[in-house]
Design a protein around this motif. Structure first.
Motif, PDB file in Angstrom:
ATOM      1  N   LYS A 255      -6.715  31.181 -42.141  1.00 30.02           N
ATOM      2  CA  LYS A 255      -7.460  31.493 -40.914  1.00 30.02           C
ATOM      3  C   LYS A 255      -6.529  31.530 -39.708  1.00 30.02           C
ATOM      4  CE  LYS A 255     -11.534  30.168 -38.229  1.00 30.02           C
ATOM      5  NZ  LYS A 255     -12.074  31.545 -38.282  1.00 30.02           N
ATOM      6  N   ILE A 256      -5.565  30.608 -39.671  1.00 29.97           N
ATOM      7  CA  ILE A 256      -4.596  30.615 -38.566  1.00 29.97           C
ATOM      8  C   ILE A 256      -3.750  31.887 -38.626  1.00 29.97           C
ATOM      9  CG2 ILE A 256      -2.629  29.400 -37.560  1.00 29.97           C
ATOM     10  CD1 ILE A 256      -3.807  26.814 -38.746  1.00 29.97           C
ATOM     11  N   THR A 257      -3.324  32.273 -39.830  1.00 32.18           N
ATOM     12  CA  THR A 257      -2.522  33.488 -39.990  1.00 32.18           C
ATOM     13  C   THR A 257      -3.303  34.727 -39.582  1.00 32.18           C
ATOM     14  OG1 THR A 257      -1.353  32.435 -41.827  1.00 32.18           O
ATOM     15  CG2 THR A 257      -1.140  34.818 -41.631  1.00 32.18           C
ATOM     16  N   GLU A 258      -4.591  34.747 -39.897  1.00 27.17           N
ATOM     17  CA  GLU A 258      -5.405  35.894 -39.507  1.00 27.17           C
ATOM     18  C   GLU A 258      -5.544  36.008 -37.999  1.00 27.17           C
ATOM     19  OE1 GLU A 258      -8.955  35.090 -41.612  1.00 27.17           O
ATOM     20  OE2 GLU A 258      -8.142  35.675 -43.581  1.00 27.17           O
ATOM     21  N   SER A 259      -5.490  34.882 -37.299  1.00 26.22           N
ATOM     22  CA  SER A 259      -5.577  34.915 -35.838  1.00 26.22           C
ATOM     23  C   SER A 259      -4.239  35.235 -35.189  1.00 26.22           C
ATOM     24  CB  SER A 259      -6.092  33.571 -35.308  1.00 26.22           C
ATOM     25  OG  SER A 259      -5.138  32.547 -35.533  1.00 26.22           O
ATOM     26  N   ASP A 260      -3.140  34.881 -35.864  1.00 21.25           N
ATOM     27  CA  ASP A 260      -1.797  35.162 -35.346  1.00 21.25           C
ATOM     28  C   ASP A 260      -0.878  35.375 -36.541  1.00 21.25           C
ATOM     29  OD1 ASP A 260       0.782  35.181 -34.233  1.00 21.25           O
ATOM     30  OD2 ASP A 260       0.197  33.823 -32.624  1.00 21.25           O
ATOM     31  N   SER A 261      -0.529  36.640 -36.800  1.00 18.83           N
ATOM     32  CA  SER A 261       0.252  36.981 -37.996  1.00 18.83           C
ATOM     33  C   SER A 261       1.646  36.373 -37.987  1.00 18.83           C
ATOM     34  CB  SER A 261       0.363  38.500 -38.131  1.00 18.83           C
ATOM     35  OG  SER A 261       0.981  39.062 -36.981  1.00 18.83           O
ATOM     36  N   SER A 262       2.161  35.983 -36.815  1.00 15.43           N
ATOM     37  CA  SER A 262       3.503  35.401 -36.760  1.00 15.43           C
ATOM     38  C   SER A 262       3.545  33.982 -37.334  1.00 15.43           C
ATOM     39  CB  SER A 262       4.020  35.377 -35.321  1.00 15.43           C
ATOM     40  OG  SER A 262       3.236  34.524 -34.501  1.00 15.43           O
ATOM     41  N   PHE A 263       2.372  33.357 -37.522  1.00 13.38           N
ATOM     42  CA  PHE A 263       2.359  31.983 -38.027  1.00 13.38           C
ATOM     43  C   PHE A 263       3.017  31.884 -39.395  1.00 13.38           C
ATOM     44  CE2 PHE A 263       0.143  28.863 -40.763  1.00 13.38           C
ATOM     45  CZ  PHE A 263       0.621  27.701 -40.163  1.00 13.38           C
ATOM     46  N   LEU A 264       2.747  32.837 -40.281  1.00 20.22           N
ATOM     47  CA  LEU A 264       3.321  32.774 -41.626  1.00 20.22           C
ATOM     48  C   LEU A 264       4.841  32.878 -41.567  1.00 20.22           C
ATOM     49  CD1 LEU A 264       2.912  32.599 -44.649  1.00 20.22           C
ATOM     50  CD2 LEU A 264       2.588  35.077 -44.713  1.00 20.22           C
ATOM     51  N   MET A 265       5.368  33.680 -40.659  1.00 19.28           N
ATOM     52  CA  MET A 265       6.814  33.793 -40.519  1.00 19.28           C
ATOM     53  C   MET A 265       7.415  32.458 -40.075  1.00 19.28           C
ATOM     54  SD  MET A 265       8.987  36.149 -37.881  1.00 19.28           S
ATOM     55  CE  MET A 265       8.378  35.165 -36.518  1.00 19.28           C
ATOM     56  N   TYR A 266       6.805  31.822 -39.049  1.00 19.80           N
ATOM     57  CA  TYR A 266       7.309  30.536 -38.578  1.00 19.80           C
ATOM     58  C   TYR A 266       7.185  29.462 -39.661  1.00 19.80           C
ATOM     59  CZ  TYR A 266       7.317  32.536 -33.864  1.00 19.80           C
ATOM     60  OH  TYR A 266       7.561  33.311 -32.767  1.00 19.80           O
ATOM     61  N   LEU A 267       6.096  29.509 -40.424  1.00 17.33           N
ATOM     62  CA  LEU A 267       5.894  28.512 -41.469  1.00 17.33           C
ATOM     63  C   LEU A 267       6.934  28.643 -42.576  1.00 17.33           C
ATOM     64  CD1 LEU A 267       4.264  26.243 -42.780  1.00 17.33           C
ATOM     65  CD2 LEU A 267       2.725  27.988 -43.727  1.00 17.33           C
ATOM     66  N   THR A 268       7.171  29.872 -43.051  1.00 16.51           N
ATOM     67  CA  THR A 268       8.163  30.052 -44.112  1.00 16.51           C
ATOM     68  C   THR A 268       9.565  29.710 -43.617  1.00 16.51           C
ATOM     69  OG1 THR A 268       8.214  32.419 -43.544  1.00 16.51           O
ATOM     70  CG2 THR A 268       6.862  31.766 -45.418  1.00 16.51           C
ATOM     71  N   GLU A 269       9.884  30.048 -42.382  1.00 16.87           N
ATOM     72  CA  GLU A 269      11.196  29.687 -41.834  1.00 16.87           C
ATOM     73  C   GLU A 269      11.360  28.170 -41.793  1.00 16.87           C
ATOM     74  OE1 GLU A 269      11.675  31.524 -38.053  1.00 16.87           O
ATOM     75  OE2 GLU A 269      12.169  33.504 -38.871  1.00 16.87           O
ATOM     76  N   GLU A 270      10.318  27.458 -41.376  1.00 17.11           N
ATOM     77  CA  GLU A 270      10.397  26.001 -41.287  1.00 17.11           C
ATOM     78  C   GLU A 270      10.572  25.387 -42.679  1.00 17.11           C
ATOM     79  OE1 GLU A 270      10.774  22.619 -39.107  1.00 17.11           O
ATOM     80  OE2 GLU A 270      10.411  24.637 -38.292  1.00 17.11           O
ATOM     81  N   LEU A 271       9.867  25.924 -43.659  1.00 16.52           N
ATOM     82  CA  LEU A 271      10.009  25.428 -45.031  1.00 16.52           C
ATOM     83  C   LEU A 271      11.416  25.682 -45.568  1.00 16.52           C
ATOM     84  CD1 LEU A 271       6.568  26.631 -46.471  1.00 16.52           C
ATOM     85  CD2 LEU A 271       7.247  24.262 -46.070  1.00 16.52           C
ATOM     86  N   VAL A 272      11.960  26.857 -45.276  1.00 14.14           N
ATOM     87  CA  VAL A 272      13.326  27.170 -45.721  1.00 14.14           C
ATOM     88  C   VAL A 272      14.334  26.249 -45.064  1.00 14.14           C
ATOM     89  CG1 VAL A 272      15.130  28.927 -45.664  1.00 14.14           C
ATOM     90  CG2 VAL A 272      12.815  29.559 -46.320  1.00 14.14           C
ATOM     91  N   HIS A 273      14.152  25.976 -43.765  1.00 10.88           N
ATOM     92  CA  HIS A 273      15.071  25.073 -43.065  1.00 10.88           C
ATOM     93  C   HIS A 273      15.085  23.701 -43.734  1.00 10.88           C
ATOM     94  CE1 HIS A 273      14.472  27.534 -39.116  1.00 10.88           C
ATOM     95  NE2 HIS A 273      15.165  28.169 -40.031  1.00 10.88           N
ATOM     96  N   ALA A 274      13.896  23.176 -44.044  1.00 12.40           N
ATOM     97  CA  ALA A 274      13.812  21.849 -44.659  1.00 12.40           C
ATOM     98  C   ALA A 274      14.398  21.842 -46.063  1.00 12.40           C
ATOM     99  CB  ALA A 274      12.346  21.390 -44.694  1.00 12.40           C
ATOM    100  N   LEU A 275      14.236  22.945 -46.789  1.00 16.03           N
ATOM    101  CA  LEU A 275      14.686  22.987 -48.176  1.00 16.03           C
ATOM    102  C   LEU A 275      16.178  23.263 -48.301  1.00 16.03           C
ATOM    103  CD1 LEU A 275      13.472  22.890 -51.081  1.00 16.03           C
ATOM    104  CD2 LEU A 275      13.445  25.384 -51.018  1.00 16.03           C
ATOM    105  N   VAL A 276      16.709  24.120 -47.432  1.00 14.95           N
ATOM    106  CA  VAL A 276      18.089  24.593 -47.583  1.00 14.95           C
ATOM    107  C   VAL A 276      19.061  23.842 -46.688  1.00 14.95           C
ATOM    108  CG1 VAL A 276      19.590  26.610 -47.360  1.00 14.95           C
ATOM    109  CG2 VAL A 276      17.284  26.867 -48.292  1.00 14.95           C
TER     110      VAL A 276
END
Length: 396
Positions: A255-276
């Motif tokens: 629902k958050i992504t549907e309201s602002d499509s950039s959320f998924l980009m920020y979320l995946t970037e944050e996950l990659v930062h924590a993992l890598v």
């Protein structure tokens, strides 16, 4: 002893006036003054001591003003956008400029710059210039970032007000409080399906409202999801599946992504930062790192996220895994290589195969509305097709 600060502008009002020309308000009835602001910054550069943020704003704005296909070639427009964007990013993250031995991705993380900017800068520098659609969007996002991280804070000369200092903390507290509602539920009794859907929708609406109340809202949410922790339980054991977490959080995050499509980009970037990039999660025995990896693969491959997967910065994820290879980065890179041709988020409409007996559509007939529409936009059929290769002159 008071510190003397030399500026290229005469006083703060002059800088604020230029800011108003770069970022006019909706109620501003003055003509477009952006070109005047660019010229003013160029004059300031002759005096020196122009902050990089001010110069970058002028370069990006000038590139937008240059975006006129009637007077400039598409190649020059792309080149202008690319040069302005590369100078903006390089001036912020280049370790040779700042003297710190950090990668550009690490510098971007320190500054709060979207890591996808670094990847796009690399593409524009070492490969073909990106498409106009990508460059236009990048220029707009860059100007928004510059507003949030420089222009919005110049009302108080050189200092940030107490409200601005407390702003991120207040935003974080609001996000954490709302997320904890879903984490703890409404009580000990289990929620029925319909009631749970309504509750999830209510929490998601609250998060969307909180994120919309601040320019940093949508960017502040992914770190909160990881740091609290929300997505991966701290007591998780290695090998434990995350299906329950996916079922619980997918409706809210979607629902958050549907309201602002950039959320998924920020979320995946944050996950990659924590993992890598986080050394605390580099071990192959780290259950939290495994949970982050499972979330990333879920976002990249799950059918429920398919309409939004085009927003995932796959090229950046691959570059980050190449730059800092560890156990989880190598696994993620292999996972991406298995799906190189993924066109998630792009719906394909099946085209009917024309029958041999079907009537051919003519653009020349008087009954053709299509022909009239095309001619209205400057298109018309040619009398004779010239099939000479490009660069070959006519024999006549």
């Amino acid at each position: 002893m008071a510190k003397v600060l030399f500026t290229a502008w005469k006083d703060k009002s002059q800088l604020l006036d230029v800011r108003g020309q770069f970022y006019p308000s909706l109620s501003d009835e003055r003509p477009d003054m952006r070109s005047h602001a660019c010229a003013m910054v160029e004059a300031w550069k002759l005096r020196g001591n122009v902050p990089h943020h001010v110069e970058a704003t002028a370069l990006l704005t000038d590139a937008i003003l240059h975006d006129d296909a009637l007077h400039n070639s598409i190649f020059s427009i792309r080149a202008t956008y690319s040069a302005a964007f590369c100078r903006f990013v390089t001036g912020l993250v280049d370790s040779k400029i700042h003297g710190q031995r950090k990668t550009m991705f690490q510098r971007a993380m320190d500054l709060g710059l979207p890591a996808s900017f670094v990847e796009l800068r690399h593409e524009a520098t070492h490969r073909e210039p990106p498409s106009l659609v990508v460059l236009r969007k990048a220029a707009q996002r860059s100007l928004e970032w510059l507003w949030d991280h420089y222009w919005a804070g110049i009302d108080d000369v050189g200092e940030v007000s107490a409200v601005q200092h407390d702003g991120p903390q207040s935003l974080r507290r609001a996000l954490v409080g709302t997320l904890q509602q879903l984490s703890t539920g409404t009580g000990s009794e289990p929620l029925r399906k319909k009631r749970k859907r309504d509750f999830d929708a209510s929490v998601a609406s609250q998060l969307v409202s909180i994120c919309g109340s601040s320019s940093q809202g949508i960017r502040a949410l992914p770190p909160v999801l990881l740091e609290e922790p929300i997505l991966v339980a701290p007591a998780r054991t290695l090998g434990e599946p995350l299906k329950e977490a996916f079922d619980k959080w997918d409706p809210v995050l979607l629902k958050i992504t549907e309201s602002d499509s950039s959320f998924l980009m920020y979320l995946t970037e944050e996950l990659v930062h924590a993992l890598v990039f986080d050394e605390a999660h580099s071990s192959s025995k780290d259950a939290i790192a495994e949970g982050i990896y499972l979330w990333l693969t879920h976002l990249l491959t799950s059918p429920s996220w398919e309409p939004h997967q085009a927003a995932c910065p796959r090229s950046y994820i691959h570059a980050a895994c190449e730059e800092t290879p560890n156990h989880w980065a190598n696994l993620l890179k292999k996972h991406l290589q298995k799906r190189p041709d993924s066109n998630a988020g792009i719906s394909r409409v099946p085209q009917a195969t024309p029958s041999r007996s079907s009537k051919r559509v003519s653009l020349d007939g008087p009954e053709s509305n299509l022909a009239q529409t095309l001619r209205g936009h400057g298109w018309a059929p040619v009398d004779k097709w010239d099939s000479r290769p490009l660069g070959i002159a006519s024999s006549s």
